[in-house]
Design a protein around this motif. Structure first.
Motif, PDB file in Angstrom:
ATOM      1  N   VAL A  17     -27.532   1.870 -89.843  1.00 25.92           N
ATOM      2  CA  VAL A  17     -28.262   2.974 -90.080  1.00 25.92           C
ATOM      3  C   VAL A  17     -28.107   3.590 -91.533  1.00 25.92           C
ATOM      4  O   VAL A  17     -26.863   3.361 -92.026  1.00 25.92           O
ATOM      5  CB  VAL A  17     -28.101   4.263 -88.932  1.00 25.92           C
ATOM      6  N   ALA A  18     -28.921   4.038 -92.247  1.00 26.82           N
ATOM      7  CA  ALA A  18     -28.991   4.502 -93.375  1.00 26.82           C
ATOM      8  C   ALA A  18     -28.641   6.042 -93.340  1.00 26.82           C
ATOM      9  O   ALA A  18     -29.358   6.768 -92.491  1.00 26.82           O
ATOM     10  CB  ALA A  18     -30.258   4.352 -94.284  1.00 26.82           C
ATOM     11  N   CYS A  19     -27.860   6.799 -94.231  1.00 30.35           N
ATOM     12  CA  CYS A  19     -27.561   7.846 -93.962  1.00 30.35           C
ATOM     13  C   CYS A  19     -27.453   8.947 -95.277  1.00 30.35           C
ATOM     14  O   CYS A  19     -27.038   8.170 -96.319  1.00 30.35           O
ATOM     15  CB  CYS A  19     -26.108   8.103 -93.343  1.00 30.35           C
ATOM     16  N   LYS A  20     -28.033   9.955 -94.991  1.00 26.70           N
ATOM     17  CA  LYS A  20     -28.042  11.014 -96.155  1.00 26.70           C
ATOM     18  C   LYS A  20     -26.824  12.086 -95.953  1.00 26.70           C
ATOM     19  O   LYS A  20     -27.190  12.818 -94.742  1.00 26.70           O
ATOM     20  CB  LYS A  20     -29.429  11.726 -96.235  1.00 26.70           C
ATOM     21  N   HIS A  21     -25.891  11.932 -96.700  1.00 28.22           N
ATOM     22  CA  HIS A  21     -24.699  13.111 -96.572  1.00 28.22           C
ATOM     23  C   HIS A  21     -25.310  14.475 -96.732  1.00 28.22           C
ATOM     24  O   HIS A  21     -26.020  14.833 -97.612  1.00 28.22           O
ATOM     25  CB  HIS A  21     -23.610  12.639 -97.255  1.00 28.22           C
ATOM     26  N   LEU A  22     -24.821  15.372 -95.771  1.00 24.79           N
ATOM     27  CA  LEU A  22     -25.003  16.562 -95.792  1.00 24.79           C
ATOM     28  C   LEU A  22     -23.878  17.621 -96.069  1.00 24.79           C
ATOM     29  O   LEU A  22     -22.775  17.181 -95.402  1.00 24.79           O
ATOM     30  CB  LEU A  22     -26.037  17.166 -94.383  1.00 24.79           C
ATOM     31  N   SER A  23     -23.906  18.954 -96.347  1.00 22.33           N
ATOM     32  CA  SER A  23     -22.755  19.699 -96.382  1.00 22.33           C
ATOM     33  C   SER A  23     -22.629  20.273 -95.057  1.00 22.33           C
ATOM     34  O   SER A  23     -23.637  20.264 -94.146  1.00 22.33           O
ATOM     35  CB  SER A  23     -23.190  21.084 -97.437  1.00 22.33           C
ATOM     36  N   LEU A  24     -21.447  20.487 -94.728  1.00 19.01           N
ATOM     37  CA  LEU A  24     -21.094  21.184 -93.552  1.00 19.01           C
ATOM     38  C   LEU A  24     -21.767  22.554 -92.949  1.00 19.01           C
ATOM     39  O   LEU A  24     -21.999  22.668 -91.779  1.00 19.01           O
ATOM     40  CB  LEU A  24     -19.571  21.522 -93.389  1.00 19.01           C
ATOM     41  N   ASN A  25     -22.385  23.172 -93.943  1.00 20.52           N
ATOM     42  CA  ASN A  25     -23.105  24.384 -93.490  1.00 20.52           C
ATOM     43  C   ASN A  25     -24.639  24.211 -93.688  1.00 20.52           C
ATOM     44  O   ASN A  25     -25.478  24.959 -93.972  1.00 20.52           O
ATOM     45  CB  ASN A  25     -22.701  25.629 -94.559  1.00 20.52           C
ATOM     46  N   THR A  26     -24.889  22.836 -93.289  1.00 20.74           N
ATOM     47  CA  THR A  26     -26.264  22.640 -93.090  1.00 20.74           C
ATOM     48  C   THR A  26     -27.274  23.161 -92.341  1.00 20.74           C
ATOM     49  O   THR A  26     -26.577  23.870 -91.342  1.00 20.74           O
ATOM     50  CB  THR A  26     -26.394  20.962 -93.096  1.00 20.74           C
ATOM     51  N   PHE A  27     -28.441  23.040 -92.364  1.00 27.08           N
ATOM     52  CA  PHE A  27     -29.484  23.268 -91.537  1.00 27.08           C
ATOM     53  C   PHE A  27     -29.579  22.441 -90.718  1.00 27.08           C
ATOM     54  O   PHE A  27     -30.288  21.311 -91.187  1.00 27.08           O
ATOM     55  CB  PHE A  27     -30.815  24.160 -92.184  1.00 27.08           C
ATOM     56  N   PHE A  28     -29.541  22.289 -89.587  1.00 26.52           N
ATOM     57  CA  PHE A  28     -29.794  21.448 -88.432  1.00 26.52           C
ATOM     58  C   PHE A  28     -31.189  21.214 -88.210  1.00 26.52           C
ATOM     59  O   PHE A  28     -32.024  22.172 -87.980  1.00 26.52           O
ATOM     60  CB  PHE A  28     -28.885  21.476 -87.400  1.00 26.52           C
ATOM     61  N   GLN A  29     -31.684  20.042 -88.279  1.00 31.30           N
ATOM     62  CA  GLN A  29     -33.016  19.745 -87.795  1.00 31.30           C
ATOM     63  C   GLN A  29     -32.955  19.371 -86.221  1.00 31.30           C
ATOM     64  O   GLN A  29     -32.445  18.246 -86.165  1.00 31.30           O
ATOM     65  CB  GLN A  29     -33.797  18.481 -88.472  1.00 31.30           C
ATOM     66  N   TRP A  30     -33.201  20.234 -85.276  1.00 28.33           N
ATOM     67  CA  TRP A  30     -32.732  19.953 -84.024  1.00 28.33           C
ATOM     68  C   TRP A  30     -33.312  18.765 -83.489  1.00 28.33           C
ATOM     69  O   TRP A  30     -34.616  18.517 -83.809  1.00 28.33           O
ATOM     70  CB  TRP A  30     -33.082  21.040 -83.110  1.00 28.33           C
ATOM     71  N   ASN A  31     -32.715  18.041 -82.733  1.00 22.73           N
ATOM     72  CA  ASN A  31     -33.359  17.040 -81.938  1.00 22.73           C
ATOM     73  C   ASN A  31     -33.347  15.530 -82.919  1.00 22.73           C
ATOM     74  O   ASN A  31     -33.853  14.479 -82.494  1.00 22.73           O
ATOM     75  CB  ASN A  31     -34.685  17.023 -81.219  1.00 22.73           C
ATOM     76  N   LYS A  32     -32.668  15.722 -84.118  1.00 21.78           N
ATOM     77  CA  LYS A  32     -32.719  14.503 -84.950  1.00 21.78           C
ATOM     78  C   LYS A  32     -31.169  13.839 -84.706  1.00 21.78           C
ATOM     79  O   LYS A  32     -30.342  14.403 -84.393  1.00 21.78           O
ATOM     80  CB  LYS A  32     -32.884  14.837 -86.428  1.00 21.78           C
ATOM     81  N   ILE A  36     -20.978  15.186 -92.066  1.00 19.26           N
ATOM     82  CA  ILE A  36     -22.161  14.906 -91.400  1.00 19.26           C
ATOM     83  C   ILE A  36     -23.279  14.511 -92.147  1.00 19.26           C
ATOM     84  O   ILE A  36     -23.133  14.788 -93.412  1.00 19.26           O
ATOM     85  CB  ILE A  36     -22.746  16.029 -90.507  1.00 19.26           C
ATOM     86  N   ALA A  37     -24.117  13.424 -91.589  1.00 21.75           N
ATOM     87  CA  ALA A  37     -24.982  12.945 -92.283  1.00 21.75           C
ATOM     88  C   ALA A  37     -26.353  12.707 -91.332  1.00 21.75           C
ATOM     89  O   ALA A  37     -26.045  12.494 -90.072  1.00 21.75           O
ATOM     90  CB  ALA A  37     -24.645  11.428 -93.125  1.00 21.75           C
ATOM     91  N   ILE A  38     -27.403  12.710 -91.872  1.00 18.80           N
ATOM     92  CA  ILE A  38     -28.658  12.641 -91.177  1.00 18.80           C
ATOM     93  C   ILE A  38     -28.847  11.236 -91.420  1.00 18.80           C
ATOM     94  O   ILE A  38     -29.037  10.649 -92.222  1.00 18.80           O
ATOM     95  CB  ILE A  38     -29.776  13.417 -91.565  1.00 18.80           C
TER      96      ILE A  38
END
Length: 190
Positions: A119-134, A180-182
Motif C-alpha cells: 500500500v502507498a501511504c501519505k504520512h500525516l501529523s498526529l493531530n490530523t483530521f481523520f476521514q472517518w471510515n478510511k 499515522i498515514a492514510i
C-alpha cells in the motif's frame, strides 16, 4: 487476449514508456527502457538510470521507499531519512503524493487488502483530521496496523475496524498512536 491494434497504439500513445509487447503478450516489462534518458526498468519494474545515482535527481525526488514495519518507528520520531536509507526504492508514478510503501501483513483487511499487498501511504501529523471510515497505517507500541478508522463515542479514542469480519473492532486511545498515514493506493499480488 486479442486486442485491436489501434487500441494498443492509442494506449501506448498515452505514455511512451508502456511496452506494446507486454500489452499484447504479457512478456517482458510493463514499461520499456527509455534509451534517450538512459533510464530503464528492471524485471521487477524498479527504476535504473545509468546517468544518476539512487540518491539524486529524478529518481530520488519521485521514488517511494518500501519500508518495513520495524522501520515505521522512525516516522514517529520524524527521522524519515533513517527509515528510507535502508529501504528499497520504487518508481510508481501513479502514487504521486504518497510518502512511502508498506507491505500488508495478515488477513484482517481481507477482501480489501490481502497479505503481501503493498500500500502507498501519505504520512500525516498526529493531530490530523481523520476521514472517518478510511484506511490508515497506524504505528503503535504493539506494532503497525493497517485498519479502517471510525469515530468513537469517546473523544480521546478512535474505533479500529477490520474489513475481515473474523476480527473484532476495538477502541484505541489517540495517545497511543505513534505515527499515522492514510492509504492512497495499492499494488495487488495475485
Amino acid at each position: 487476449m486479442n486486442l485491436p491494434v489501434d487500441f494498443v497504439d492509442r494506449l501506448c500513445s498515452l505514455n511512451s514508456t508502456i511496452s506494446k509487447d507486454w500489452i499484447r503478450t504479457g512478456n517482458g516489462n510493463v514499461l520499456e527502457n527509455d534509451y534517450n534518458t538512459n533510464q530503464s526498468y528492471n524485471k521487477d519494474n524498479t527504476y535504473n538510470n545509468t546517468n544518476e545515482s539512487l540518491s539524486s535527481g529524478y529518481f530520488r525526488s519521485n521514488s517511494l521507499p518500501l519500508i518495513s514495519a520495524e522501520t515505521m518507528i522512525e516516522y514517529s520520531v520524524d527521522n524519515k531519512e533513517v527509515a528510507e536509507a535502508s529501504a528499497t526504492q520504487f518508481l510508481v508514478p501513479t502514487f504521486k503524493g504518497a510518502d512511502y510503501l508498506i507491505t500488508v501483513i495478515g488477513s484482517s483487511m481481507y477482501p480489501r487488502y490481502n497479505n503481501g499487498d503493498i500500500v502507498a501511504c501519505k504520512h500525516l501529523s498526529l493531530n490530523t483530521f481523520f476521514q472517518w471510515n478510511k484506511v490508515y497505517v497506524i504505528n503503535t507500541e504493539q506494532g503497525v496496523l493497517v485498519k479502517r478508522i471510525c469515530k468513537s463515542n469517546n473523544e480521546d479514542f478512535v474505533t479500529i475496524v477490520s474489513d475481515n469480519k473474523e476480527y473484532d473492532t476495538f477502541e484505541l486511545p489517540k495517545s497511543e498512536i505513534l505515527s499515522i498515514a492514510i492509504v492512497t493506493g495499492v499494488i495487488r499480488l495475485e
